[in-house]
Design an enzyme around this catalytic site. Structure first.
Site, PDB file in Angstrom:
ATOM      1  N   ASP A 286       0.825  -1.206   0.000  1.00  0.00           N
ATOM      2  CA  ASP A 286       0.000   0.000   0.000  1.00  0.00           C
ATOM      3  C   ASP A 286       0.862   1.258   0.000  1.00  0.00           C
ATOM      4  O   ASP A 286       2.082   1.207   0.208  1.00  0.00           O
ATOM      5  CB  ASP A 286      -0.905   0.021   1.234  1.00  0.00           C
TER       6      ASP A 286
ATOM      7  N   TYR B  12       7.030 -10.035   6.678  1.00  0.00           N
ATOM      8  CA  TYR B  12       6.905  -8.598   6.917  1.00  0.00           C
ATOM      9  C   TYR B  12       7.486  -8.248   8.280  1.00  0.00           C
ATOM     10  O   TYR B  12       7.498  -9.069   9.207  1.00  0.00           O
ATOM     11  CB  TYR B  12       5.440  -8.158   6.882  1.00  0.00           C
TER      12      TYR B  12
END
Length: 247
Positions: free
Chosen positions: A53, A112
């Site tokens: 994003d 992540y």
């Protein structure tokens, strides 16, 4: 010829990985595709392992693209880095890919990392690369809460954005580790795939637990309710990094 590359980028100035029609701003995908065109005069589509994003960073994003060229791999890599030098995007490695390789669909696991600075004073140098949380966090409680989200085929309906388009909210999360190093807290999350904003909602929920807003065991109820309103806040994008993709 299909090429595979590992890419690092600062997501601050980008609208995200993917080109978006009608959205002002530049995407990481667009920057790399433009660099390839400047090198080869060929219009190509670059595919990524993770469609990050706006504001999300990458230390080890993996991409692939098809290019008709006789140039050696290192020449392509160096040329792309030359054209990308003002975009905060760097090609760390580039090589010919195996037939049928797909950066997104061939991936077996994505890792992540979310970075939190947990102190009174706000950061100056890396303020757009970490989340400043001034109130002291209990990392032990965060880790205990995280343990309830790890395991096979759990329903994360409470941990996905309203705009998530995935048909199923069931995911297997292999790892969530909360580690304090001085004033910094790192949350490491690994899975084959994630729902839209899942990692950021997990982190936001863990932070609220670390503040004592609810006990670690409450995460079980959040999962059971299957309602986004039951989970915690969505952590801001600028603390999140795509670190590694396994194949």
């Amino acid at each position: 010829m299909r090429y595979r590359a590992v890419v690092e980028y600062d997501g601050t100035a980008f609208i995200g990985w993917q080109r978006q029609k009608g959205v002002a701003g530049r995407s990481v995908q667009e920057s790399i595709e433009d660099a390839i065109y400047r090198l080869s005069q060929q219009h190509v589509t670059v595919f990524a392992a993770g469609r990050t994003d706006a504001g999300v960073h990458a230390l080890g994003q993996v991409v692939h693209f098809d290019l008709n060229t006789s140039l050696q791999d290192y020449v392509i890599k160096n040329a792309l880095n030359h054209y990308l030098r003002s975009d905060m995007v760097s090609i760390l490695s580039l090589e010919e890919a195996a037939e049928g390789f797909h950066a997104r669909f061939s991936a077996k696991k994505r890792h992540y990392m979310y970075k939190i600075v947990n102190r009174d004073a706000p950061p100056c140098l890396d303020r757009l690369r970490m989340w400043h949380v001034p109130k002291q966090l209990n990392v032990s409680d965060m880790q205990e809460a995280a343990s309830h989200m790890v395991g096979e085929k759990k329903d994360f309906a409470s941990f996905r954005a309203k705009e998530c388009q995935s048909k199923s909210s069931v995911r297997t999360v292999d790892r969530i580790d909360c580690v304090r190093e001085g004033n910094n807290i790192f949350v490491h999350v690994s899975a084959k795939s994630f729902l839209h904003k899942q990692v950021r909602i997990i982190v936001g929920t863990l932070v609220q637990c670390g503040h004592g807003a609810f006990p670690p065991s409450y995460v079980l109820e959040i999962l059971e309710r299957k309602n986004r309103a039951a989970a915690g806040i969505t952590a801001p994008p600028h603390g999140l990094y795509l670190v590694l993709v396994e194949y």
